[in-house]
Design an enzyme around this catalytic site. Structure first.
Site, mmCIF file in Angstrom:
data_model
loop_
_atom_site.group_PDB
_atom_site.id
_atom_site.type_symbol
_atom_site.label_atom_id
_atom_site.label_comp_id
_atom_site.label_asym_id
_atom_site.label_seq_id
_atom_site.Cartn_x
_atom_site.Cartn_y
_atom_site.Cartn_z
ATOM 1 N N HIS A 167 11.035 -2.125 4.159
ATOM 2 C CA HIS A 167 10.058 -1.076 4.456
ATOM 3 C C HIS A 167 10.695 0.281 4.712
ATOM 4 C CE1 HIS A 167 6.384 -3.576 4.795
ATOM 5 N NE2 HIS A 167 7.308 -4.522 4.874
ATOM 6 N N ASP A 374 11.800 8.837 5.387
ATOM 7 C CA ASP A 374 10.764 7.863 5.729
ATOM 8 C C ASP A 374 10.613 6.934 4.536
ATOM 9 O OD1 ASP A 374 8.755 6.646 7.162
ATOM 10 O OD2 ASP A 374 7.685 8.511 7.581
#
Ligand code: ADQ
Length: 727
Positions: A167, A374
């Site tokens: 992730h 991110d």
């Protein structure tokens, strides 16, 4: 029924202790939020940490919570002690991997004890999986806390179906290589059949690290390691689109919006929502906002920044420092610009549940998302979905994974406060019509690839990967197929055995001249060729002299220089036809130029060929140079009657009428062979495979896509087979 077993650090339900009593609550965070909308028809089992240290996890009556979690929430807890949480979770995960993978190498604390704890906890998770997983189950492991789990499961159950999804970003090789335990992490991940990333860049970085650190090449996203194929692919995670796009129509949300709207009446609202994390670029965002106020006095008392930051990892030093920095910046800005009736920044250091968060999304004119790095960033997607039918401008960092799919947002470099300020101005002044148009385009995409599509896509790919692996397994020359081959061999009286040399009989060596046959190989070939029923042909791109030296005294047939020279057993060498070498004068300087421009590469001059080997060169540079070189070579070949051969880490040029396939076809015509075996490992052998009769045993070394009927894993496996033929 088969289970889908999700394995993640946190369970989707978290256990909290209130007044000595344990309560179960759905937990926040990207993964939990994302996967909670998975198709519930599947029988789902979730394995993870329930959110409290093992020491606090017993009910008042001393009972374990495991049965309740299993029955009511389909969850199996992994107990982690306070010490494990300190060393594994806060230590290795969040003080080594998290900063390193987000390009904060100076924050990473490389401590062997933390690594040991990471290993131990990963084993604990793997053991939990093994306790419940059946042969039909699919195991889907998530995220950076559990990167060793795939291989740990694989070691125990080689046929397990395992997917892994990361992730967070996978950093570039230059960053990843800093990790002392880098090879273990790569090997851990390669235990999975499918390894998924949010963005193409992350997949590229992973493949490049695998190549440079483990020396394993990839072919169309397939990586072969330890005789297994793993697929690397990209799955940009979507959101629960239905839920977020309908959020603003809910009565509860509208009520919440109503009361907040009264409070913020007359102000343009800029919203910021994240966990309080140094990767999220919160100070940079505040500085951008400050610059907006500084350079554009007309916005003072007209805008409000709502800064929502969920407390996160408060036990880690850098998070505490960040909290202090953010607090100070906010009070500086509020002190400098605030007036009696206006507070420029409203700061909420807490999380909000879905309805309240959606109300904030609905109220905001601008969402400001400025992470320095991110993996994806779902907040950006949620905001745009909530504004399906309305204006609302998204400002987004180009370093967030979601920027790749959200080109209609105002993309900024988060380190450039001026750019943030100017994007804010553009957003505040953007015509509503344009805002709606941009949001419509992004919504189209978000609605198509939502969390359900994402999950299905990943799980379908996992099935496909297994099919590809199976198709290789079918071709693997083992078990009854091998027995059949041996029986056919024994039964026949005229046998042709054609063996490529480098990569087939011997593994590749760094320097081509250093790959002389070892004793074992010489003995093997001696025994095989001593059988009068056999014609054993070693067919290679090597030069005649080398082959003469290496195989002197053996009763072999030889094909040298890619088929320019032929030596049927017991006879002399002969040239396949009259050949000219004039072309070499023209091409040699180009070969030498590429050698000089690619450190570590070398040029080999053969009698009728020139070869540029780049096995020992820096892989990325070599790949670049090789494609450049190929283009140049192809432009010469037509006119000069030459052919470009692409081998493994070698580009070679030779006369077009010289080929192994042509030479081999002569051998085929030479007798009425009852048994034919041909083995090879690279592109040059493919043409040979395709011209063999159907009954021939063609064997590719390495499970790649090939014309061959069968494959074996390595030269060692081929030798083993030959040894069984020549007892
Ligand atoms: P996170 O770093 O947690 O996740 P993000 O994707 O932005 O980051 O948020 C995940 C979820 O948390 C969202 O659904 C959001 O609504 C919720 N959330 C965030 N801040 C909140 C707040 N202040 N209040 C309430 N809810 C909040 C990691 C990676 C990301 C990746 C996700 C999913 O770091 O890059 O997008 O996993 O893969």
């Amino acid at each position: 029924m088969a289970n889908l077993i999700l394995v993640s650090n946190r369970l989707s339900v978290s256990v909290e202790k209130k007044k000595g009593k344990l309560e179960f609550k759905p937990s926040m965070g990207g993964l939990a939020t994302g996967l909670s909308s998975l198709d519930q028809k599947e029988s789902l089992l979730w394995i993870g940490w329930p959110g409290l240290p093992a020491e606090e996890l017993r009910e008042e009556d001393g009972e374990s919570i495991a049965p309740t979690l299993r029955e009511k929430h389909g969850s199996i807890p992994v107990d982690l002690t306070r010490e494990q949480l300190r060393s594994f979770y806060y230590g290795f995960c969040n003080n080594v991997i998290w900063p390193l993978f987000h390009y904060f190498p100076s924050y990473a604390a490389y401590d062997k004890a933390l690594w040991e704890s990471y290993r131990a906890v990963n084993s604990l998770f793997a053991r939990k999986v093994l306790e419940v997983a059946g042969a039909e189950d699919t195991i889907w492991v998530h995220d950076y806390q559990l990167m060793l789990v795939p291989q740990l499961i694989r070691e125990k159950v080689p046929e397990a179906r395992i997917g892994f999804f990361l992730h967070i970003p996978f950093p570039s090789f230059e960053i990843f290589r800093l990790l002392p335990w880098r090879n273990e992490i790569l090997t851990g991940l390669l235990g999975a059949d499918l390894i998924g990333f949010h963005a193409y860049d992350y997949a590229r970085h992973f493949i490049s690290s695998v190549r440079r650190l483990l020396g394993v090449e990839n072919s169309m996203g397939y990586v072969r390691h330890e005789h297994r194929l793993s697929r690397v692919d990209v799955f940009p995670m979507g959101i629960d689109y239905k839920k977020y796009s309908a959020a603003l129509t809910s009565r509860v949300v509208q009520k919440q919006m109503g009361s907040a709207a009264r409070e913020l009446k007359g102000f343009k609202v800029i919203l910021s929502v994240d966990r309080l994390d140094y990767t999220k670029g919160i100070p940079e965002r505040l500085r951008g906002y400050e610059l907006l106020l500084e350079h554009n006095p007309q916005y003072r008392e007209k805008v409000v920044l709502l800064l929502i930051a969920v407390p996160s990892r408060t036990k880690v030093h850098h998070y505490r420092t960040l909290k202090k920095e953010v607090d100070e910046l906010i009070s500086t800005i509020n002190g400098k610009y605030g007036t009696i009736g206006w507070v420029p920044i409203h700061y909420f250091y807490r999380g909000f549940h879905f309805e309240r968060l959606s109300a904030f999304y609905g109220l905001a004119d601008v969402l400001l998302v400025t992470p320095l790095r991110d993996g994806m960033n779902l907040v950006a997607k949620e905001f745009v979905a909530a504004h399906r039918d309305s204006g609302g401008v998204l400002i987004l960092s180009e370093t967030a994974g979601s920027a790749r799919e959200m080109g209609e947002a105002l993309l900024i470099n988060p380190n450039n406060s001026e750019e943030i300020a100017s994007a804010l101005k553009t957003a505040l002044e953007m015509e509503e019509e344009e805002q709606i148009e941009r949001n419509a385009v992004m919504n189209e995409r978000l609605s198509r690839y939502d969390i359900v599509a994402w999950t299905r896509d990943f799980l379908n790919k996992l099935v496909q990967v297994r099919e590809v692996q199976d198709s290789y397994l079918v071709k693997k020359l083992a078990g009854s197929l091998k027995e059949q081959l041996i029986a056919d061999y024994r039964r026949s009286e005229r046998r042709l055995i054609i063996l490529d040399y480098d990569g087939t009989l011997v593994p590749f060596s760094g320097r081509p001249q250093k790959a002389a046959p070892d004793r074992e190989l010489v003995e093997l070939l001696t025994v095989l060729s001593a059988d009068p029923a056999n014609d054993v042909v070693v067919a290679s791109g090597r030069m005649r002299d080398a082959m003469n030296d290496w195989f002197a005294g053996l009763d072999l047939s030889l094909i040298a220089c890619h088929g320019a020279w032929l030596k049927p057993k017991g006879k002399r060498w002969r040239l396949i036809e009259e050949l000219s070498n004039e072309w070499k004068e023209q091409l040699r300087p180009i070969f030498l130029l590429f050698k000089d421009r690619t450190p570590g590469s070398l040029v080999e001059e053969k009698e009728y060929a020139l070869a540029w080997h780049y096995r020992n060169a820096e892989p990325e540079l070599a790949a670049l140079r090789a494609s450049e070189f190929k283009d140049i070579l192809f432009s010469f070949t037509g006119d000069l009657g030459l052919d470009v051969l692409e081998g493994k880490n070698v580009l070679e040029i030779k006369p077009v009428n010289v080929s192994k396939a042509r030479a081999v076809s002569m051998w085929l015509a030479r007798d009425r062979w009852q048994f034919i075996l041909a083995a090879g490992d690279d592109n040059n052998d493919e043409v040979m495979f395709s011209q063999l009769p159907e009954s021939a045993y063609s064997i590719k070394i390495g499970p790649d896509i090939s014309e061959a009927r069968y494959y074996l894993d390595s030269p060692a496996h081929l030798r083993q087979l030959l040894a069984e033929l020549a007892p």
